[in-house]
Design an enzyme around this catalytic site. Structure first.
Site, mmCIF file in Angstrom:
data_model
loop_
_atom_site.group_PDB
_atom_site.id
_atom_site.type_symbol
_atom_site.label_atom_id
_atom_site.label_comp_id
_atom_site.label_asym_id
_atom_site.label_seq_id
_atom_site.Cartn_x
_atom_site.Cartn_y
_atom_site.Cartn_z
ATOM 1 N N GLY A 196 10.668 -3.992 2.174
ATOM 2 C CA GLY A 196 11.705 -2.971 2.302
ATOM 3 C C GLY A 196 12.901 -3.200 1.403
ATOM 4 N N PRO A 216 0.842 -1.191 0.000
ATOM 5 C CG PRO A 216 0.012 -1.041 2.176
ATOM 6 C CD PRO A 216 0.777 -1.939 1.266
ATOM 7 C CE LYS A 229 3.941 -2.500 4.277
ATOM 8 N NZ LYS A 229 4.788 -1.382 4.703
ATOM 9 C CB CYS A 236 2.006 5.284 8.145
ATOM 10 S SG CYS A 236 2.154 6.864 7.279
#
Length: 331
Positions: free
Chosen positions: A208, A13, A135, A96
């Protein structure tokens, strides 16, 4: 036990990137990856235009809805609506690092509050029969010891969650911008590998800095799945390599065929009031690495700021776009 969809590769996302147009475009290239929405805030889902926020094209599936928030009630409502709209999985964003997100108490800062996160996940799972995943990152600020991460994941697992997507960097809250948080904290893949060793019966997905199929194969020897973000957005045809070398699918469209398949979608969207550049901005990197790719980017930037729904104008531009790669590009 809720069935969890196992997909070896997924597309992360990404805010302002993985909207419905991007997902439709990516699905033309890849049939086997799992796609995720941008993070949608649970409060926006509660108060806003649910159809506008949550609708998607059936061709985008399999598709997971990522939500952000810290209210168990609102997240439960978002999960319930996600199931009603036809998503395949609900994912909670705990990674985030942006200041705006922290201010509203969701994202990576929730790693500081495992009890609250566990309450949120319990309520979400009570409201949907879909699998619920998370996540997150390997740590935050000065808290990056393995024991803390292990305890955090153990707490979440106790709610019944069994799919953990781990960005192998810590989040630096407050000091770094989101962009800096994607580059400056070092990648520590071994931390994620250790999680898989300790949570053998759960799905551990690594995220990542992954940019090649060789890297994907290497990670898949240690974890259950790989999530790719920027590498796919900047070079969407990377998904064709993934289809071929990870999923053994040789029936992958050429770049030219992808554009041709996109044209009916474009015409339909334009007739519904969508601006052409909202769709085509996602295709800028389609010819990345090909001879003449700069021609493609230049042509799009010069011609695709169409503000009206003039279908004849669209036809003219798309005919030119169809011809452009053939004339100047390989593949």
């Amino acid at each position: 036990i809720i069935y969890i969809m196992i997909r070896k590769v997924s597309v992360a996302p990404m805010m302002d990137c993985t909207d419905r147009h991007e997902r439709y475009f990516l699905r033309l290239i890849s049939k086997n990856t799992l796609l995720y929405t941008e993070m949608i805030v649970s409060e926006a889902i509660d108060r806003g235009d649910k159809k506008k926020l949550l609708s998607f094209n059936i061709n985008e599936k399999p598709l997971a809805l990522q939500v952000g928030g810290s209210s168990p009630k609102l997240l439960a409502n978002a999960a319930k609506l996600g199931e009603e709209f036809g998503y395949d999985e609900i994912n909670l964003n705990l990674g985030c690092p942006s200041k705006k997100v922290q201010k509203n108490k969701f994202g990576a800062c929730l790693m500081k509050e495992p009890d609250l996160v566990a309450e949120c996940l319990s309520e979400m799972q009570n409201s949907t029969s879909l699998p619920v995943s998370i996540k997150t990152r390997i740590g935050y600020d000065d808290i990056e010891d393995y024991e803390n991460l292990y305890n955090f994941i153990s707490k979440l697992k106790s709610t019944g969650v069994s799919k953990f997507i781990i960005h192998a960097r810590k989040a630096v809250l407050g000091k770094f911008t989101p962009k800096q948080n994607l580059n400056i904290p070092p990648l520590k893949y071994e931390v994620v590998y250790n999680l898989k060793k300790d949570f053998k019966n759960d799905q551990v997905i690594i995220n990542g800095g992954i940019t090649s199929t060789d890297q994907i194969k290497e990670h898949l020897n240690k974890v259950d799945g790989v999530m790719i973000g920027r590498a796919v957005y900047h070079s969407p045809y990377f998904l064709a390599e993934i289809e071929k070398y990870i999923f053994n699918n040789n029936n992958v469209p050429t770049r030219q065929e992808v554009i041709e398949c996109l044209i009916p979608y474009i015409k339909k969207e334009i007739s519904n009031g969508t601006q052409l550049n909202q769709i085509m901005r996602h295709t800028l990197g389609l010819f990345h690495g090909q001879t003449g790719s700069s021609f493609w980017k230049r042509y799009l930037s010069e011609n695709l700021c169409v503000r009206d729904a003039d279908i004849k104008k669209i036809d003219h531009i798309m005919d030119k776009v169809k011809l452009a790669p053939q004339a100047h590009l390989v593949g």
